[in-house]
Scaffold this active site. Structure first.
Site, PDB file in Angstrom:
ATOM      1  N   GLU A  51       0.855  -1.200   0.000  1.00  0.00           N
ATOM      2  CA  GLU A  51       0.000   0.000   0.000  1.00  0.00           C
ATOM      3  C   GLU A  51       0.892   1.252   0.000  1.00  0.00           C
ATOM      4  O   GLU A  51       1.931   1.299   0.664  1.00  0.00           O
ATOM      5  CB  GLU A  51      -0.865  -0.014   1.270  1.00  0.00           C
ATOM      6  CG  GLU A  51      -1.839   1.160   1.355  1.00  0.00           C
ATOM      7  CD  GLU A  51      -2.710   1.123   2.624  1.00  0.00           C
ATOM      8  OE1 GLU A  51      -2.351   0.442   3.604  1.00  0.00           O
ATOM      9  OE2 GLU A  51      -3.762   1.793   2.613  1.00  0.00           O
ATOM     10  N   LYS A 126      -9.722   1.921  -2.373  1.00  0.00           N
ATOM     11  CA  LYS A 126      -9.984   1.418  -1.012  1.00  0.00           C
ATOM     12  C   LYS A 126     -11.410   1.784  -0.596  1.00  0.00           C
ATOM     13  O   LYS A 126     -11.802   2.962  -0.625  1.00  0.00           O
ATOM     14  CB  LYS A 126      -8.977   2.036  -0.059  1.00  0.00           C
ATOM     15  CG  LYS A 126      -8.958   1.449   1.327  1.00  0.00           C
ATOM     16  CD  LYS A 126      -7.832   2.122   2.122  1.00  0.00           C
ATOM     17  CE  LYS A 126      -7.462   1.428   3.378  1.00  0.00           C
ATOM     18  NZ  LYS A 126      -6.272   2.033   4.000  1.00  0.00           N
ATOM     19  N   CYS A 167      -5.675  -3.163   2.582  1.00  0.00           N
ATOM     20  CA  CYS A 167      -5.425  -3.056   4.017  1.00  0.00           C
ATOM     21  C   CYS A 167      -6.682  -3.139   4.886  1.00  0.00           C
ATOM     22  O   CYS A 167      -7.193  -4.228   5.109  1.00  0.00           O
ATOM     23  CB  CYS A 167      -4.632  -1.771   4.274  1.00  0.00           C
ATOM     24  SG  CYS A 167      -3.708  -1.836   5.822  1.00  0.00           S
TER      25      CYS A 167
HETATM   26  O1  LIG Z   1      -6.743  -2.259  10.128  1.00  0.00           O
HETATM   27  C1  LIG Z   1      -5.672  -1.909  10.618  1.00  0.00           C
HETATM   28  O2  LIG Z   1      -5.364  -2.181  11.768  1.00  0.00           O
HETATM   29  C2  LIG Z   1      -4.677  -1.144   9.820  1.00  0.00           C
HETATM   30  C3  LIG Z   1      -5.256  -0.593   8.576  1.00  0.00           C
HETATM   31  C4  LIG Z   1      -4.347   0.304   7.841  1.00  0.00           C
HETATM   32  O3  LIG Z   1      -3.266   0.600   8.268  1.00  0.00           O
HETATM   33  C5  LIG Z   1      -4.761   0.807   6.556  1.00  0.00           C
HETATM   34  O4  LIG Z   1      -5.900   0.600   6.149  1.00  0.00           O
HETATM   35  O5  LIG Z   1      -3.932   1.422   5.888  1.00  0.00           O
END
Ligand SMILES: O=C(O)CCC(=O)C(=O)O
Length: 290
Positions: A51, A126, A167
């Site tokens: 990401e 996202k 993510c």
């Molecule tokens: O869900 C998480 O704990 C981390 C999510 C995250 O860092 C993101 O979505 O970029």
């Protein structure tokens, strides 16, 4: 039994330290690591980046780094990634990059996906933004500058279908299940990610294993390397989990390339042994979206 993965394939995850403020340096670093990956294991078919691999992961920086994603007038990063996919003849899940829609001026956290000819075959914006406030842990609010995407993404490859999430999307089981079930029938769910040193130890492995076991597919999580000089400390530990819930490859915290072979037999055998898909009771789950 019809095979949702047509043959054994090798995937490589590039756990890159890409959070330098210089976008071109980040792109060049990604190119160098992909070259290393392909030199070492030339039979690799799918390569995944983390990401926000071309920019710092920071709500105050997304707009500055955002690019228009247009397949015809290719942006810097899209052009760059497209050439890499073509050069090595790979499916490239190009991590994610900040994207701006020039019509609406909205910014998205977007994963571009390329086929082996270098064509941009889809993008995943996202869908679930990372807005959390964990006392004595981490406060992050992507929605301060980002807008959420409004579609789920499953891409076709010559080997079968692959679901894409970014993510925080992995915390929402429905997204993976929709890719894994008919008519998408994905054999794997790929998450370019950047968990952190608070939520990584809590949930990273658990979520990867849960999504794999729920759906009897591979889950593939690619993180940036941990860089204690950047404002966001990524967890690292990029990994690949098989349909049984076993982690079959895992990185440490620094820059690293990991590989794993995905095997159609592993999916078929495990689904035969524990036949979840024919045992589901959709007659009882009708109200789930209420
Ligand atoms: O869900 C998480 O704990 C981390 C999510 C995250 O860092 C993101 O979505 O970029």
């Amino acid at each position: 039994m019809s095979q949702i993965l047509s043959q054994k394939i090798k995937v490589a995850l590039i756990q890159l330290n890409g959070s330098s403020p210089n976008k071109l340096d980040n792109l060049n670093r990604a190119a160098k690591f992909i070259e290393m990956a392909m030199q070492k294991q030339p039979d690799t078919k799918i390569v995944v980046l983390p990401e926000c691999f071309n920019s710092p992961y920071s709500v105050t920086k997304f707009r500055e780094y955002a690019e228009v994603i247009d397949n015809k007038a290719k942006s810097q990063s899209i052009d760059f990634l497209s050439k890499i996919a073509l050069k090595y003849g790979i499916i490239l899940v190009g991590g994610s990059i900040p994207e701006i829609d020039p019509q609406t001026n909205k910014i998205y956290n977007t994963s571009p996906i390329f086929n082996s000819k270098g064509d941009l075959i889809d993008i995943h914006r996202k869908v679930h933004l990372f807005d959390v406030d964990i006392p004595n842990g981490i406060t992050f609010k992507e929605s301060e500058t980002l807008s959420p995407g409004n579609k789920l993404t499953t891409v076709n490859t010559p080997y079968g279908n692959v679901g894409i999430g970014i993510c925080y999307d992995m915390r929402f089981p429905e997204l993976t299940t929709i890719s894994a079930r008919k008519p998408n029938n994905a054999f794997a769910m790929v998450f370019p990610s950047a968990f952190n040193t608070v939520t990584g130890p809590m949930h990273w492995h658990l979520l990867a294993r849960s999504r794999a076991v729920d759906n009897q597919i591979y889950t593939i999580l690619c993180s940036p390397a941990r860089n204690l000089e950047s404002s966001y400390h990524a967890y690292g530990h990029s990994l690949i989990c098989n349909p049984k819930g076993e982690i079959i490859a895992e990185a440490g915290e620094g820059e690293e390339i990991i590989y794993a072979e995905l095997d159609p037999e592993d999916i078929a055998n495990f689904r035969q042994a524990i036949p979840l898909s024919s045992q589901r009771r959709f007659d009882l789950y009708k109200d789930i979206s209420k």
